[in-house]
Design a protein around this motif. Structure first.
Motif, mmCIF file in Angstrom:
data_model
loop_
_atom_site.group_PDB
_atom_site.id
_atom_site.type_symbol
_atom_site.label_atom_id
_atom_site.label_comp_id
_atom_site.label_asym_id
_atom_site.label_seq_id
_atom_site.Cartn_x
_atom_site.Cartn_y
_atom_site.Cartn_z
ATOM 1 N N PRO A 21 1.115 -1.645 -0.056
ATOM 2 C CA PRO A 21 -0.116 -0.525 -0.048
ATOM 3 C C PRO A 21 1.288 1.377 0.034
ATOM 4 C CG PRO A 21 -0.129 -1.036 2.547
ATOM 5 C CD PRO A 21 0.398 -2.048 1.302
ATOM 6 N N ASN A 22 2.324 1.672 0.729
ATOM 7 C CA ASN A 22 2.842 2.603 0.529
ATOM 8 C C ASN A 22 3.234 3.123 -0.742
ATOM 9 O OD1 ASN A 22 2.407 3.529 3.492
ATOM 10 N ND2 ASN A 22 3.495 1.332 4.067
ATOM 11 N N ARG A 23 3.637 1.942 -1.423
ATOM 12 C CA ARG A 23 3.852 2.384 -3.126
ATOM 13 C C ARG A 23 2.672 2.553 -4.091
ATOM 14 N NH1 ARG A 23 4.289 -0.970 -7.647
ATOM 15 N NH2 ARG A 23 3.411 -2.783 -6.982
ATOM 16 N N ARG A 24 1.437 2.002 -3.483
ATOM 17 C CA ARG A 24 0.108 2.710 -3.706
ATOM 18 C C ARG A 24 -0.186 3.389 -3.815
ATOM 19 N NH1 ARG A 24 -0.105 -0.857 -8.778
ATOM 20 N NH2 ARG A 24 -0.296 -3.065 -8.491
ATOM 21 N N LEU A 25 -0.017 4.109 -3.085
ATOM 22 C CA LEU A 25 -0.542 5.803 -2.131
ATOM 23 C C LEU A 25 0.242 6.819 -3.242
ATOM 24 C CD1 LEU A 25 -0.225 5.508 1.243
ATOM 25 C CD2 LEU A 25 -2.398 6.101 0.175
ATOM 26 N N LYS A 26 1.113 6.385 -3.040
ATOM 27 C CA LYS A 26 1.855 7.845 -4.675
ATOM 28 C C LYS A 26 1.752 7.340 -5.835
ATOM 29 C CE LYS A 26 6.055 7.300 -2.015
ATOM 30 N NZ LYS A 26 6.416 6.148 -1.273
ATOM 31 N N GLU A 27 0.935 5.983 -6.053
ATOM 32 C CA GLU A 27 0.640 6.126 -7.840
ATOM 33 C C GLU A 27 -0.672 7.003 -8.076
ATOM 34 O OE1 GLU A 27 2.853 1.655 -9.079
ATOM 35 O OE2 GLU A 27 0.248 1.829 -8.369
ATOM 36 N N TYR A 28 -1.194 7.298 -9.532
ATOM 37 C CA TYR A 28 -2.125 7.552 -10.313
ATOM 38 C C TYR A 28 -3.248 6.439 -10.719
ATOM 39 C CZ TYR A 28 0.746 11.837 -9.675
ATOM 40 O OH TYR A 28 1.535 13.107 -9.560
ATOM 41 N N PRO A 29 -4.120 6.817 -10.546
ATOM 42 C CA PRO A 29 -5.150 6.726 -10.592
ATOM 43 C C PRO A 29 -5.013 4.973 -11.800
ATOM 44 C CG PRO A 29 -6.477 8.178 -10.468
ATOM 45 C CD PRO A 29 -4.697 8.370 -10.166
ATOM 46 N N HIS A 30 -4.718 5.778 -12.723
ATOM 47 C CA HIS A 30 -4.474 5.442 -14.347
ATOM 48 C C HIS A 30 -3.015 4.619 -14.099
ATOM 49 C CE1 HIS A 30 -0.880 6.385 -15.345
ATOM 50 N NE2 HIS A 30 -0.787 7.475 -15.076
ATOM 51 N N GLN A 31 -2.482 4.297 -13.345
ATOM 52 C CA GLN A 31 -1.724 3.029 -13.409
ATOM 53 C C GLN A 31 -2.074 1.954 -12.797
ATOM 54 O OE1 GLN A 31 1.041 6.021 -11.424
ATOM 55 N NE2 GLN A 31 2.800 5.185 -12.534
ATOM 56 N N LEU A 32 -3.416 2.145 -11.418
ATOM 57 C CA LEU A 32 -3.746 0.836 -11.169
ATOM 58 C C LEU A 32 -4.588 -0.176 -12.605
ATOM 59 C CD1 LEU A 32 -2.343 2.190 -8.887
ATOM 60 C CD2 LEU A 32 -5.085 1.736 -7.593
ATOM 61 N N SER A 33 -4.238 -0.973 -11.905
ATOM 62 C CA SER A 33 -5.616 -2.268 -12.541
ATOM 63 C C SER A 33 -7.266 -1.665 -12.139
ATOM 64 C CB SER A 33 -5.227 -3.591 -12.285
ATOM 65 O OG SER A 33 -5.738 -3.808 -11.141
ATOM 66 N N GLY A 34 -8.241 -2.124 -13.012
ATOM 67 C CA GLY A 34 -9.631 -2.442 -12.828
ATOM 68 C C GLY A 34 -9.659 -2.924 -11.125
ATOM 69 N N GLY A 35 -9.579 -4.285 -10.733
ATOM 70 C CA GLY A 35 -9.966 -4.216 -9.337
ATOM 71 C C GLY A 35 -9.272 -3.379 -8.787
ATOM 72 N N MET A 36 -7.737 -3.204 -8.340
ATOM 73 C CA MET A 36 -7.523 -2.525 -7.859
ATOM 74 C C MET A 36 -7.655 -0.655 -7.817
ATOM 75 S SD MET A 36 -5.309 -4.593 -6.450
ATOM 76 C CE MET A 36 -4.906 -5.881 -6.477
ATOM 77 N N ARG A 37 -8.489 -0.923 -8.425
ATOM 78 C CA ARG A 37 -8.872 0.944 -8.366
ATOM 79 C C ARG A 37 -11.131 1.374 -7.866
ATOM 80 N NH1 ARG A 37 -7.395 2.718 -13.809
ATOM 81 N NH2 ARG A 37 -8.781 1.318 -15.200
ATOM 82 N N GLN A 38 -10.941 0.241 -7.971
ATOM 83 C CA GLN A 38 -11.772 -0.043 -7.470
ATOM 84 C C GLN A 38 -12.300 -0.516 -5.983
ATOM 85 O OE1 GLN A 38 -15.024 0.821 -6.790
ATOM 86 N NE2 GLN A 38 -16.199 -0.123 -9.094
ATOM 87 N N ARG A 39 -11.064 -1.592 -5.814
ATOM 88 C CA ARG A 39 -10.788 -1.691 -3.942
ATOM 89 C C ARG A 39 -10.168 -0.314 -3.600
ATOM 90 N NH1 ARG A 39 -8.965 -7.043 -2.670
ATOM 91 N NH2 ARG A 39 -9.394 -8.115 -4.564
ATOM 92 N N ALA A 40 -9.620 0.331 -3.956
ATOM 93 C CA ALA A 40 -9.031 1.956 -3.463
ATOM 94 C C ALA A 40 -10.081 3.063 -3.810
ATOM 95 C CB ALA A 40 -8.320 2.258 -4.582
#
Lengths: 304, 374, 332
Positions: C148-167
């Motif tokens: 999660p610490n790395r994901r916090l710095k990422e932008y929505p387009h860098q996440l997959s659809g499932g990850m975005r829905q989780r966010a």
């Protein structure tokens, strides 16, 4: 009850939109749009004035009915006899503005038409073939677009010598890349559409696909662009004439040159600048209003 | 058992009457980079070595999740996308060897039904023009109006539909038009790419039934591509499961449902919701970790090993499994997994946390009365 | 019989859209339902059923212009429809949160995920700086986002659809809402990812005691998740029942039709599908009769006399004059 029977019974309720194609729908929207109607009215007025100029204008454009009344310090303004006043040579300003509509319309239409035909040819070549053809054409287009339009028009017109034709050609040329890029982009987008893929999978040949599917579905924005280009072409033509690149014959009434000729008298006879200026604005405004609303009617993306 | 009587029948016909045969098919899309001179810096391996046989008159289902390459595979078979390697043999002809005009004529035999019926119809064409276009393209004479009426009748649309435009129809009706267009040339094979997934639930069955009815009537062969396992199981004789560019399992529909062997198939199957609380409350769910890896950089070895709850050290990551038969299962049931036998025998257990057991107390809501509107 | 007061009590909700020069459309027409604490309620319907408009009306997210909302939406006793805007803003996000179908359009594409999650925390939880950041990381890991610490710095387009829905779910949960409204949260996702998300929602409801309103077209999701189900058609609830009652014996021909038209993974092959004829656009206006009548195989003449009432019937509420009987139970 079979499926088709049920569908038949419910058909009348299901079809909310009237029969007809997309173009009819766009036309219906346009007819209800007050801005488009005003734009259309302005254009109609402008075109009618141009066509019936000899009937409307009380004098010939090169007649000098007020020759004796003119001195360098006294250029009469609007009066009952001369609605827009007289110009520095004693000609009737109203008649000249009216006849000027012919020049503007001619330049606008011819330049836009030539520009469109040139642009469509390049666009179709690039859009239909893709690959190397596309790359070469689009590089040329990019280069042309990188040069400011009016600057290039001046250069071309100057090169061809001052005449009505050189103005038209110059304006046509600067609009070629605009149309080419627009059409090519549209065609590329359409080429990837499922219905084009469907046509390919049916075994339809390339030519009917390009001319039967891709082109008709790409052309609407081009028509909109043409309407808007008419407006800018009229302004650009006036601009070139203002700079002395228009018709060499001083007797030909041309709004841009009428403005140029009036510079010296701006303080004493502001009406000489006012009326041709208003004429340019009205003509350009009409095409712009119609074009913008046409764009919205055809493409829901632009609707507010 | 019904699945054992049905399965060999389909299998027996297969080798003798194969209509389409795909061998080692690859579709790699180049990734280019560079400012002036473009260089290929890699490739997206959308389809990466697929073997598939479609028997004449059968329906083969191809399932997989988005990005697995199933649509690309379908299009590569029809040469709407150019394969980069492999062969596609249709009725004895190598499709990849055909030149432009030969291929165009061959297209009469191979048709496609698209996912989005609106996008696959030219908005400016009325139905008459849509349905007569294939006839014109192949120089088929005769009374086109009559033929269009006939086609409309076959797909259950009134003759009056001929003069209307696509936007005047509902989604289900549009898909019927798309199907009518696909059968206009009396093809042998139809590739249906997600034929029902863009439709409302209540309409999907109409289209599924129509496809089945047409198959009986016209002797069509189908390749049905879908993400919905339930739809595919319903319609297909043989189901192939695709993951990240390759097939992981292929079996007669009933076999696949009764005994899914590949861990991915098991997970996929357990994830499909079933509209029945009794079933939902008692089923075991295998949850996969993470997401589909990028097809531009697929994992080495078994493509699925990064998410597989049954993965074993080194072999899964080192060696790419091929489709093979498994002892105790029909020959038509083939799996690409090194450890099928051990998983089936229970010698390999899934990783902890991957399996969600049913709720031990499945009746917590029993006392909740329904809520009549006040 | 009722073991607690309802948390959300929607009474006779109606939403009417008026367009200048166009017809008025009644998208939601007298919808009532309740959600008790800890309960999961399903709103099921196809396109045009009004299920999504209902949820937007509850959240106060409908535009004001051209929209008339009637009825009451009682949340903890307060009518959300008459609440001042700033109070409503407070409730939204803190007490009620929503998860949408398309996670991409619900996230700001130019702001990193971390900033978006901490923003919610800072606003409603009054956490600041590092505390908010670590709370955000905790939330992400709670919804199953690895690293999660790395994901916090990422932008929505860098996440997959499932990850975005989780966010998005993480953001919705940031303030421990008492009610979560999920509008087709898995429709854009693959089935294995859908299973992950549904499992996550189940867990969260269990752990936090929040209530969940699940809006979906997929009866399969409802069957495994919801305590009570309301089936909507053309803006009205046509059948409301506990999920067991509903699936064991659907009474409304539309519910029965939906169940009969979906192929079931566990059904024997060759079992025929029974589609509902026509399409969801073939509706009658409710004031002319039952909207489903044009597609209904159980239609009787009285169906076209006027809107059938929603009445108690066989342990549920039903809006039908000629319900399915046991013998007509849909064969699947």
């Amino acid at each position: 009850m079979s499926l088709s029977e049920i569908e038949a019974t419910t058909e009348s309720e299901q079809v909310e939109q009237p029969a007809g194609n997309l173009r009819k729908e766009a036309w219906k929207r346009l007819r209800r749009d007050p801005v488009a109607l005003v734009g259309f009215g302005l254009i109609a007025f402008f075109v009618l004035v141009a066509i019936f100029a000899p009937l409307i204008a009380p004098y010939a454009p090169d007649a000098q009915p007020g020759r004796g009344m003119i001195t360098p310090t006294n250029i009469p303004g609007p009066s009952a006899d001369h609605w827009f006043g007289l110009d520095a040579s004693g000609r009737d300003e109203f008649s000249r503005v009216v006849y000027g509509a012919r020049q503007s319309l001619l330049v606008g239409v011819v330049a836009t038409l030539f520009g469109m035909v040139g642009g469509l040819t390049l666009g179709i070549l690039a859009g239909a073939f893709g690959g190397k053809v596309d790359t070469v054409i689009m590089r040329i287009v990019d280069i042309m677009l990188s040069i400011p339009g009016l600057l290039m028009a001046i250069a071309i017109a100057a090169l061809l010598g001052a005449s009505l034709w050189s103005v038209m050609i110059a304006i046509a040329i600067i609009n070629v890349p605009v149309f080419a890029r627009l059409l090519r982009g549209q065609m590329l987008a359409q080429r990837g559409a499922d219905y084009v893929l469907a046509a390919v999978s049916l075994g339809v040949r390339r030519r009917p696909i390009v001319f039967g599917h891709v082109l008709p579905n790409s052309i609407s924005p081009v028509i909109v662009q043409a309407t808007l280009t008419l407006a800018t072409a009229i302004i650009e033509a006036a601009g070139l004439s203002f700079l002395g690149l228009g018709s060499a014959d001083p007797r030909v009434p041309e709004w841009g040159r009428m403005l140029a000729d009036t510079q010296r008298y701006l303080a004493s006879a502001p009406h000489l600048a006012f009326f041709p200026g208003i004429a340019i604005v009205i003509a350009a405004l009409g095409f712009t209003m119609l074009g913008e609303r046409l764009r919205e009617a055809i493409d829901p993306k632009y609707r507010r | 058992m019904s699945d054992q009587t049905a399965a060999p029948a389909a299998e027996e016909r297969a080798p003798a009457e194969g209509l389409l045969s795909v061998r080692g098919l690859e579709v790699h899309f180049p990734i280019r980079s560079g400012i002036l001179v473009e260089r290929q810096v890699g490739s997206v391996k959308a389809v990466d070595g697929v073997d598939l046989d479609i028997p004449r008159g059968a329906t083969v289902g191809l399932v997989g999740e988005s990005g697995c390459g199933k649509s690309t595979l379908g299009r590569a078979i029809l040469r709407l996308v150019e394969p980069t390697a492999g062969t596609v043999t249709f009725d004895g002809t190598d499709l990849r060897a055909l030149g432009g005009e030969e291929l165009r004529r061959m297209r009469r035999q191979l048709q496609m039904v698209f996912q989005d019926p609106m996008a696959s119809l030219d908005p400016r064409q009325n139905v008459q023009s849509v349905l007569s276009e294939p006839l014109r393209a192949h120089g088929i004479g005769g009374d086109h109006r009559a033929r269009v009426r006939e086609l409309l009748d076959v797909v259950g649309l009134p003759a009056s539909a001929a003069n209307r435009y696509p936007h005047e129809f509902s989604g289900g009706q549009r898909q019927r038009i798309g199907i009518a267009r696909a059968i206009a040339l009396e093809p042998q094979l139809i590739v249906a790419d997600e034929p029902v997934s863009a439709l409302d639930v209540s309409i999907q069955a109409q289209v599924v039934n129509l496809l089945e009815e047409l198959q009986d009537r016209l002797g069509l062969t189908y390749l049905v591509i879908a993400h919905d396992l339930a739809v595919v199981r319903h319609i297909a004789d043989v189901v192939a499961v695709m993951y990240l560019g390759g097939l992981v399992e292929q079996a007669p529909s009933d076999d696949l449902y009764a005994t899914p062997l590949h861990p991915y198939t098991k997970a996929l199957m357990s994830a499909v919701p079933i509209p029945d609380p009794e079933v939902e409350d008692t089923r075991q769910r295998i949850l996969l970790q993470g997401d589909l890896p990028s097809p531009a950089d697929p994992p080495a070895g078994c493509r699925f090993h990064t998410r597989c709850p049954f993965r074993q050290q080194t072999r899964c990551a080192d060696e790419r499994p091929v489709l093979r038969t498994v002892a105790g299962h029909p020959d038509a049931h083939r799996v690409a997994c090194h450890w099928v036998e051990d998983i089936e025998a229970g010698r390999i257990r899934p990783a902890a946390g991957a399996v969600v057991e049913p709720d031990p107390d499945p009746e917590p809501d029993a006392e909740h009365a329904p809520n009549p509107a006040a | 019989m009722t073991n607690s007061e309802p948390l959300l009590d929607v009474r006779d909700l109606s939403v009417t859209f008026t367009r200048k020069g166009g017809p008025t459309v009644r998208a939601v027409d007298g919808v009532s339902f309740t959600v008790r604490p800890g309960e999961t309620v399903g709103l099921v319907g196809e396109s045009g059923s009004g299920k999504s408009v209902t949820s937007l009306a509850v959240m106060g997210l409908l535009p004001r212009r051209g929209v008339q909302v009637g009825g009451q939406v009682l949340f903890d006793g307060d009518d959300l429809l008459t609440l001042p805007r700033d109070r409503m803003r407070d409730i939204r996000g803190r007490d009620i949160a929503m998860v949408f179908q398309d996670p991409m359009s619900s996230l700001n594409p130019v702001v990193p995920i971390g900033v978006q999650v901490t923003e919610v925390l800072e606003r409603h939880q009054e956490l600041k700086g590092e505390a908010a950041r670590s709370a955000a990381a905790e939330l992400l890991s709670r919804v199953g986002i690895p690293d999660p610490n790395r994901r916090l710095k990422e932008y929505p387009h860098q996440l997959s659809g499932g990850m975005r829905q989780r966010a998005l779910i993480a953001m919705a949960l940031a303030c421990r809402p008492r009610l979560l409204i999920a509008d087709e949260p898995t429709t854009a996702l693959d089935v294995t990812i859908q299973a992950q998300i549904i499992e996550l929602l189940k867990e969260l409801v269990q752990d936090t005691g929040a209530s969940l309103v699940m809006i979906t077209h997929d009866l399969g999701i409802v069957a495994g998740l919801c305590d009570n189900v309301h089936v909507m058609y053309s803006g009205r609830v046509v059948e409301s029942a506990g999920r067991r009652e509903l699936f064991a014996q659907p009474r409304h021909p539309y519910t029965g039709g939906l169940l009969g038209s979906v192929p079931r993974l566990d059904a024997p092959r060759g079992a025929p599908l029974h589609p509902i004829p026509g399409s969801p656009t073939d509706v009658l206006r409710w004031d002319h009769g039952c909207a489903f009548a044009p597609r209904c195989q159980n239609r009787v003449d009285a169906c076209l006399d006027g809107p059938p009432p929603l009445e108690a019937y066989a342990g549920r509420s039903l809006r039908c004059l000629n319900p399915l009987t046991e013998s007509e139970e849909v064969s699947v």
